[in-house]
Motif scaffolding. Structure first.
Motif, short mmCIF file in Angstrom:
data_model
loop_
_atom_site.label_atom_id
_atom_site.label_comp_id
_atom_site.label_asym_id
_atom_site.label_seq_id
_atom_site.Cartn_x
_atom_site.Cartn_y
_atom_site.Cartn_z
N VAL A 125 -8.63 6.61 20.98
CA VAL A 125 -8.19 6.76 19.88
C VAL A 125 -7.05 6.96 19.59
O VAL A 125 -6.63 8.03 19.94
N ILE A 126 -6.29 5.53 19.66
CA ILE A 126 -5.00 6.57 19.59
C ILE A 126 -4.21 6.08 17.93
O ILE A 126 -4.49 4.67 17.95
N PRO A 127 -3.81 7.01 17.02
CA PRO A 127 -3.01 6.83 15.61
C PRO A 127 -1.62 5.49 15.82
O PRO A 127 -1.41 6.50 16.45
N LEU A 128 -1.33 5.44 15.18
CA LEU A 128 -0.03 3.98 15.91
C LEU A 128 0.42 4.85 14.79
O LEU A 128 0.70 5.19 13.13
N GLU A 129 1.69 4.87 15.02
CA GLU A 129 3.15 5.19 14.34
C GLU A 129 3.60 4.24 13.17
O GLU A 129 4.71 3.13 13.37
N VAL A 130 3.03 4.31 12.32
CA VAL A 130 2.97 2.39 11.79
C VAL A 130 3.04 2.92 10.26
O VAL A 130 2.21 4.22 9.72
N SER A 131 3.86 2.11 9.46
CA SER A 131 4.01 2.75 7.47
C SER A 131 3.02 2.58 6.81
O SER A 131 2.97 2.29 5.26
N GLY A 132 1.85 1.99 7.01
CA GLY A 132 0.76 0.85 6.35
C GLY A 132 -0.07 -0.06 7.59
O GLY A 132 -0.37 -0.24 8.43
N PRO A 133 -1.48 -0.51 6.18
CA PRO A 133 -2.52 -1.05 6.83
C PRO A 133 -2.37 -1.96 7.44
O PRO A 133 -2.76 -3.12 6.56
N PHE A 134 -0.99 -2.18 8.57
CA PHE A 134 -1.09 -4.21 8.70
C PHE A 134 -2.47 -4.96 9.35
O PHE A 134 -2.49 -4.32 9.70
N HIS A 135 -2.02 -6.01 9.38
CA HIS A 135 -3.58 -7.02 9.09
C HIS A 135 -4.87 -6.94 9.28
O HIS A 135 -5.48 -6.42 9.37
N VAL A 150 1.01 -1.42 0.12
CA VAL A 150 0.49 -0.26 0.26
C VAL A 150 0.83 1.16 -0.28
O VAL A 150 1.75 0.91 0.98
N PRO A 151 0.38 2.19 -1.19
CA PRO A 151 1.52 3.54 -1.16
C PRO A 151 1.48 3.94 0.33
O PRO A 151 0.46 4.56 0.94
N ALA A 152 2.71 4.49 0.60
CA ALA A 152 2.48 5.52 1.69
C ALA A 152 2.21 6.78 1.77
O ALA A 152 1.22 7.32 1.08
N GLY A 153 0.89 6.71 2.98
CA GLY A 153 -0.31 7.66 3.78
C GLY A 153 -1.45 7.42 3.10
O GLY A 153 -2.01 7.60 3.30
N GLU A 154 -1.31 6.15 2.35
CA GLU A 154 -2.77 5.62 1.90
C GLU A 154 -3.74 4.54 3.16
O GLU A 154 -4.93 4.50 2.59
N GLY A 155 -2.91 4.16 4.01
CA GLY A 155 -3.63 2.57 4.71
C GLY A 155 -2.96 3.76 6.42
O GLY A 155 -1.92 4.02 5.92
N SER A 156 -3.63 2.86 7.27
CA SER A 156 -2.92 3.39 8.58
C SER A 156 -3.24 2.25 9.77
O SER A 156 -4.47 1.84 9.52
N MET A 157 -3.52 2.60 11.10
CA MET A 157 -4.11 1.67 12.12
C MET A 157 -4.09 2.71 13.37
O MET A 157 -3.44 3.98 13.38
N ALA A 158 -5.10 2.14 14.02
CA ALA A 158 -4.94 2.88 15.25
C ALA A 158 -5.71 2.50 16.68
O ALA A 158 -6.09 1.12 15.93
N ALA A 159 -5.18 2.75 17.83
CA ALA A 159 -5.39 1.41 18.70
C ALA A 159 -6.93 2.48 19.40
O ALA A 159 -7.41 3.30 20.07
N VAL A 160 -8.07 1.42 19.67
CA VAL A 160 -8.77 1.71 20.21
C VAL A 160 -9.43 1.62 21.56
O VAL A 160 -9.20 -0.36 21.88
N LEU A 161 -9.57 2.32 22.64
CA LEU A 161 -8.96 1.83 24.05
C LEU A 161 -10.59 1.85 24.69
O LEU A 161 -11.46 2.81 24.67
N GLY A 162 -11.30 0.91 25.22
CA GLY A 162 -12.57 0.54 25.88
C GLY A 162 -13.63 0.76 25.17
O GLY A 162 -14.87 0.97 25.38
#
Length: 313
Positions: free
Chosen positions: A191-201, A124-136
């Motif tokens: 909701v905490i955005p994660l510093e990752v380079s792609g939409p893993f899993h 996935v080209p950089a910037g097109e995907g992301s991940m975030a941790a959802v708490l609670g």
């Protein structure tokens, strides 16, 4: 007497300087670092020990670096003949678990995860995907939200089912953002955005999965000497063909970590030892069940303390 499981961390736990005391003082651990350098044909240890952190954090560096460090520490632990009944790793950490279970050599595993990191970056080209941790938020509620957003045309799904109240979502940048907003509206604490380079899993990793299959064909995979708790199923696996197929699925499937921990506890595990940088996994284990014993081995003094404690028991 209770059983013991070894846990191996995944991406995000990397730290500049990790494993350096093992390299300097434990010859068998130093060999692991040297084997990784030779197999990859570049000086991975220089990045691990000297950084900079930005370079170490790049997916295709972080993955072999974490695996090499954990494998080097595991080799040092083996000298004390500590008995373990299960192994498990979080995402990338599953490969280190496979090394510990004699499924792959450390050289082959390092090669595979370096390629895996490159394929994940390319999928996935950089910037097109992301991940975030959802708490609670309860899993079913969050899953309904991700399905709703995905049905509206922007893919997002559950990626890491870590522990009660901590779930990571993954997908398109827009999908993750919209799901995060809706989750907050429906009661998520943070909701905490994660510093990752792609939409893993996520499904977006499927192109990488077909390529990973070809990479796995290049290495020897054997039956596991101890049960490995697979991320995809949260169940023990030892058959080499099943292991290979699960590694391919793992790229685009959720990491069922909470279920994996529960499955080991149900099987009689009372002691969890996390091997490698950080203390993320033992933290998650404690959130699943506070009654179990957890240990971390990340440097020589922690190795000696853990071995002393376990041998005393």
């Amino acid at each position: 007497m209770g059983k013991t499981a070894l846990l191996f961390p995944g991406q995000g736990s990397q730290q500049v300087g990790m494993g350096k005391d093992f390299f300097d003082q434990v010859p068998i651990s130093k060999e692991i670092f040297q084997k990784a350098n030779e197999r990859l044909d570049f000086d991975l240890t220089s990045i691990i020990f000297n950084g900079p952190q930005e370079e170490l954090t790049l997916t295709y560096n972080a993955q072999p670096a974490l695996l090499t460090t954990s494998a080097a520490i595991f080799e040092a632990l083996k000298q004390y003949e500590v008995v373990f009944d299960y192994v498990a790793g979080h995402s990338l950490g599953e490969y280190t678990a496979l090394v510990a279970a004699n499924v792959m050599t450390v050289e082959d595993a390092v090669y595979v995860v370096r390629k895996r990191g490159e394929l994940m970056e390319k999928a996935v080209p950089a910037g097109e995907g992301s991940m975030a941790a959802v708490l609670g938020m309860v899993q079913e509620e969050l899953e309904n939200i991700t399905k709703q957003i995905s049905n509206e045309g922007t893919l997002v799904q559950l990626a890491n089912l870590n522990c009660p109240g901590q779930i990571v979502i993954s997908g398109t940048k827009e999908g993750v953002q919209r799901a995060g907003e809706l989750a907050k509206e429906k009661g998520a604490k943070r909701v905490i955005p994660l510093e990752v380079s792609g939409p893993f899993h996520s499904e977006l990793m499927k192109p990488a999965a077909s390529e990973l299959s070809k990479v796995l064909d290049e290495v020897t995979i054997q039956d596991a000497s101890v049960p490995v708790i697979a991320n995809v199923t949260a169940a023990p696996v030892q058959n080499k063909d099943e292991i290979k197929s699960l590694l391919i699925e793992q790229l685009y499937s959720p990491v069922r970590w909470e279920e994996s921990v529960r499955s080991m506890i149900q099987a009689g595990v009372t002691t969890f030892i996390e091997i490698g940088a950080g203390k993320v996994l033992t933290g998650l284990v404690k959130k699943v069940d506070r009654s179990v014993k957890t240990y971390n081995i990340f440097d020589l003094s922690s190795l000696e303390a853990v071995v002393h404690d376990i041998k005393e028991v």
